[in-house]
Design a protein around this motif. Structure first.
Motif, PDB file in Angstrom:
ATOM      1  N   ALA A 158     108.089  26.439  19.390  1.00 26.77           N
ATOM      2  CA  ALA A 158     107.369  27.506  18.686  1.00 26.77           C
ATOM      3  C   ALA A 158     108.332  28.403  17.905  1.00 26.77           C
ATOM      4  O   ALA A 158     108.028  28.846  16.796  1.00 26.77           O
ATOM      5  CB  ALA A 158     106.553  28.332  19.676  1.00 26.77           C
ATOM      6  N   GLY A 159     109.501  28.660  18.471  1.00 31.05           N
ATOM      7  CA  GLY A 159     110.487  29.483  17.779  1.00 31.05           C
ATOM      8  C   GLY A 159     110.973  28.815  16.507  1.00 31.05           C
ATOM      9  O   GLY A 159     111.129  29.464  15.460  1.00 31.05           O
ATOM     10  N   GLU A 160     111.191  27.508  16.570  1.00 34.53           N
ATOM     11  CA  GLU A 160     111.629  26.768  15.384  1.00 34.53           C
ATOM     12  C   GLU A 160     110.514  26.696  14.337  1.00 34.53           C
ATOM     13  O   GLU A 160     110.784  26.685  13.134  1.00 34.53           O
ATOM     14  CB  GLU A 160     112.062  25.360  15.787  1.00 34.53           C
ATOM     15  CG  GLU A 160     113.349  25.316  16.592  1.00 34.53           C
ATOM     16  CD  GLU A 160     113.651  23.928  17.134  1.00 34.53           C
ATOM     17  OE1 GLU A 160     114.803  23.488  17.016  1.00 34.53           O
ATOM     18  OE2 GLU A 160     112.727  23.284  17.670  1.00 34.53           O
ATOM     19  N   MET A 161     109.268  26.684  14.806  1.00 34.24           N
ATOM     20  CA  MET A 161     108.144  26.689  13.862  1.00 34.24           C
ATOM     21  C   MET A 161     108.111  27.987  13.064  1.00 34.24           C
ATOM     22  O   MET A 161     107.763  28.009  11.888  1.00 34.24           O
ATOM     23  CB  MET A 161     106.835  26.514  14.622  1.00 34.24           C
ATOM     24  CG  MET A 161     106.612  25.104  15.149  1.00 34.24           C
ATOM     25  SD  MET A 161     106.320  23.899  13.837  1.00 34.24           S
ATOM     26  CE  MET A 161     104.584  24.185  13.504  1.00 34.24           C
ATOM     27  N   ALA A 162     108.493  29.079  13.714  1.00 35.60           N
ATOM     28  CA  ALA A 162     108.564  30.363  13.010  1.00 35.60           C
ATOM     29  C   ALA A 162     109.650  30.326  11.944  1.00 35.60           C
ATOM     30  O   ALA A 162     109.493  30.880  10.856  1.00 35.60           O
ATOM     31  CB  ALA A 162     108.821  31.493  14.002  1.00 35.60           C
ATOM     32  N   LEU A 198     101.841  28.803  15.456  1.00 36.61           N
ATOM     33  CA  LEU A 198     102.758  29.400  16.421  1.00 36.61           C
ATOM     34  C   LEU A 198     102.179  29.330  17.834  1.00 36.61           C
ATOM     35  O   LEU A 198     102.850  28.927  18.783  1.00 36.61           O
ATOM     36  CB  LEU A 198     103.062  30.846  16.045  1.00 36.61           C
ATOM     37  CG  LEU A 198     103.888  31.068  14.772  1.00 36.61           C
ATOM     38  CD1 LEU A 198     104.041  32.565  14.508  1.00 36.61           C
ATOM     39  CD2 LEU A 198     105.259  30.411  14.880  1.00 36.61           C
ATOM     40  N   ILE A 199     100.913  29.731  17.968  1.00 41.25           N
ATOM     41  CA  ILE A 199     100.276  29.724  19.282  1.00 41.25           C
ATOM     42  C   ILE A 199     100.134  28.304  19.810  1.00 41.25           C
ATOM     43  O   ILE A 199     100.435  28.025  20.976  1.00 41.25           O
ATOM     44  CB  ILE A 199      98.898  30.419  19.218  1.00 41.25           C
ATOM     45  CG1 ILE A 199      99.092  31.915  18.965  1.00 41.25           C
ATOM     46  CG2 ILE A 199      98.122  30.206  20.509  1.00 41.25           C
ATOM     47  CD1 ILE A 199      97.803  32.663  18.686  1.00 41.25           C
ATOM     48  N   ALA A 200      99.682  27.381  18.956  1.00 47.52           N
ATOM     49  CA  ALA A 200      99.505  25.993  19.387  1.00 47.52           C
ATOM     50  C   ALA A 200     100.818  25.382  19.858  1.00 47.52           C
ATOM     51  O   ALA A 200     100.882  24.727  20.908  1.00 47.52           O
ATOM     52  CB  ALA A 200      98.910  25.161  18.256  1.00 47.52           C
ATOM     53  N   SER A 201     101.887  25.607  19.118  1.00 44.39           N
ATOM     54  CA  SER A 201     103.176  25.020  19.499  1.00 44.39           C
ATOM     55  C   SER A 201     103.757  25.678  20.746  1.00 44.39           C
ATOM     56  O   SER A 201     104.544  25.062  21.468  1.00 44.39           O
ATOM     57  CB  SER A 201     104.178  25.115  18.340  1.00 44.39           C
ATOM     58  OG  SER A 201     104.352  26.453  17.901  1.00 44.39           O
ATOM     59  N   SER A 202     103.354  26.924  21.027  1.00 47.07           N
ATOM     60  CA  SER A 202     103.857  27.596  22.233  1.00 47.07           C
ATOM     61  C   SER A 202     103.219  27.030  23.499  1.00 47.07           C
ATOM     62  O   SER A 202     103.710  27.272  24.603  1.00 47.07           O
ATOM     63  CB  SER A 202     103.592  29.108  22.159  1.00 47.07           C
ATOM     64  OG  SER A 202     102.217  29.408  22.337  1.00 47.07           O
ATOM     65  N   LYS A 203     102.151  26.257  23.349  1.00 48.50           N
ATOM     66  CA  LYS A 203     101.482  25.640  24.500  1.00 48.50           C
ATOM     67  C   LYS A 203     102.099  24.292  24.864  1.00 48.50           C
ATOM     68  O   LYS A 203     101.715  23.674  25.861  1.00 48.50           O
ATOM     69  CB  LYS A 203      99.990  25.436  24.197  1.00 48.50           C
ATOM     70  CG  LYS A 203      99.247  26.693  23.769  1.00 48.50           C
ATOM     71  CD  LYS A 203      99.200  27.730  24.870  1.00 48.50           C
ATOM     72  CE  LYS A 203      98.370  28.943  24.440  1.00 48.50           C
ATOM     73  NZ  LYS A 203      98.294  29.979  25.485  1.00 48.50           N
TER      74      LYS A 203
END
Length: 339
Positions: A158-162, A198-203
């Motif tokens: 998720a951090g890399e997606m940001a 962001l939310i989806a990838s954090s899961k």
């Protein structure tokens, strides 16, 4: 057979493009069942008429979701999500379309084989509103995040997606369950796709397929990109937009208990630099945290940056001239191609 994928397509005044989008959904070759949901937001052109014709032809496959009044992109997307019956949701707005008949199959094959993957995306081709090719839409869009594109299939946190920032919306497939209980702040965000990915990838994690499987149309009237370009010409509106994008990052940082704080703080720099510039806080750019960003701009980028600060009218005129010249070249290319 249960529906595996819901294709969610929001549309408004897309009479020139919506048929391309729907046809690209219909051409998908899959070993699973999917449905097509079209969120038609009270268009003032013939968009609804075109969609209705497809619904009449494919009543068991396509559903029209609409209302008596225009609700806006965010609420339009939300009502499609609420009506979706698939395990996964694939996104494609009405002015974009897919070009690979196996796009969905490739993405679902990977996600089903790797249950920890909660969102999947890919590269796209860029065309202008007249369908003239502009180039490949590399992930990411901005030169500042190019180092996070590795030229191959890759797993992103998720951090890399940001840090990647923008990715083609029409490339996204995500696990619906990830957004079953979204935080309240997502409904107040300036854009919907950023908090979603962001939310989806954090899961779990996001998987990038390094293939061009969709088309992103740039400059379509009423699109988020076109609207942003118009608002960016108004300094007050531009400042609001920049602050709203920073707000998304801050909200997500809090939502994830600062698990990705290091990456998110780096991602904020992309929005903070122009914000400092347009709020006349240029001295703060001397802070060490902005050094890498400014170095990556190079001479040309720095020239644009400081022209926009010291000589905004000249910079605006130069930008408009550049766009007009680029448009002429695109038209010339089309004439050459068509003979």
């Amino acid at each position: 057979m249960d529906i595996k994928v819901s294709i969610n397509c929001i549309t408004y005044n897309h009479e020139k493009y919506i048929a391309d989008a729907i046809e690209s959904f219909l051409m998908q070759k899959t070993n699973f069942k999917y449905e097509i949901l079209i969120g038609e937001d009270c268009s003032t052109d013939n968009t609804k008429k075109i969609v209705s014709a497809y619904v009449e032809k494919y009543p068991d496959l396509i559903r029209l979701i609409t209302s008596e009044n225009n609700v806006g992109a965010m609420k339009n997307s939300q009502r499609l999500f609420e009506n979706a019956r698939g395990k996964y949701i694939a996104l494609c707005e009405g002015d974009d379309f897919w070009i690979d008949p196996y796009k969905l199959q490739k993405q679902i094959d990977y996600m089903e084989s790797n249950p920890e993957c909660t969102i999947c995306f890919h590269n796209a081709e860029v065309r202008d509103k007249n369908n003239a090719p502009i180039g490949k839409l590399h992930v990411p869009w901005s030169v500042h995040q190019r180092k996070y594109y590795y030229g191959k299939n890759y797993r992103y946190s998720a951090g890399e997606m940001a840090l990647l920032d923008f990715i083609p919306t029409a490339s996204i497939v995500f696990l619906k369950e990830c957004l079953s209980s979204p935080p309240d702040w997502i409904n107040h965000s300036i854009v919907g796709d950023t908090p979603l990915r962001l939310i989806a990838s954090s899961k779990g994690y996001a998987f990038f397929i390094d293939e061009v499987m969709s088309v992103y149309r740039l400059g379509v009237n009423g699109s988020e990109t076109a609207r942003a370009n118009i608002e960016n010409m108004d300094k007050k509106k531009l400042i609001i937009r920049l602050k709203k994008h920073i707000e998304i990052i801050d909200n997500f940082n809090d939502y994830t208990n600062y698990q990705y704080a290091n990456e998110l703080n780096k991602a904020k720099v992309y929005w903070e630099v122009p914000l400092l510039l347009h709020t006349r806080q240029i001295d703060k750019l001397k802070n060490q945290k902005y050094k890498e960003y400014l170095n990556n701009l190079g001479f040309k980028g720095l020239t644009h940056l400081y022209l926009s600060y010291y000589f905004p009218k000249i910079h605006s005129n130069m930008t408009n001239l550049k766009r007009k010249i680029r448009g002429i070249f695109i038209e010339d290319d089309l004439r050459d191609t068509n003979g």
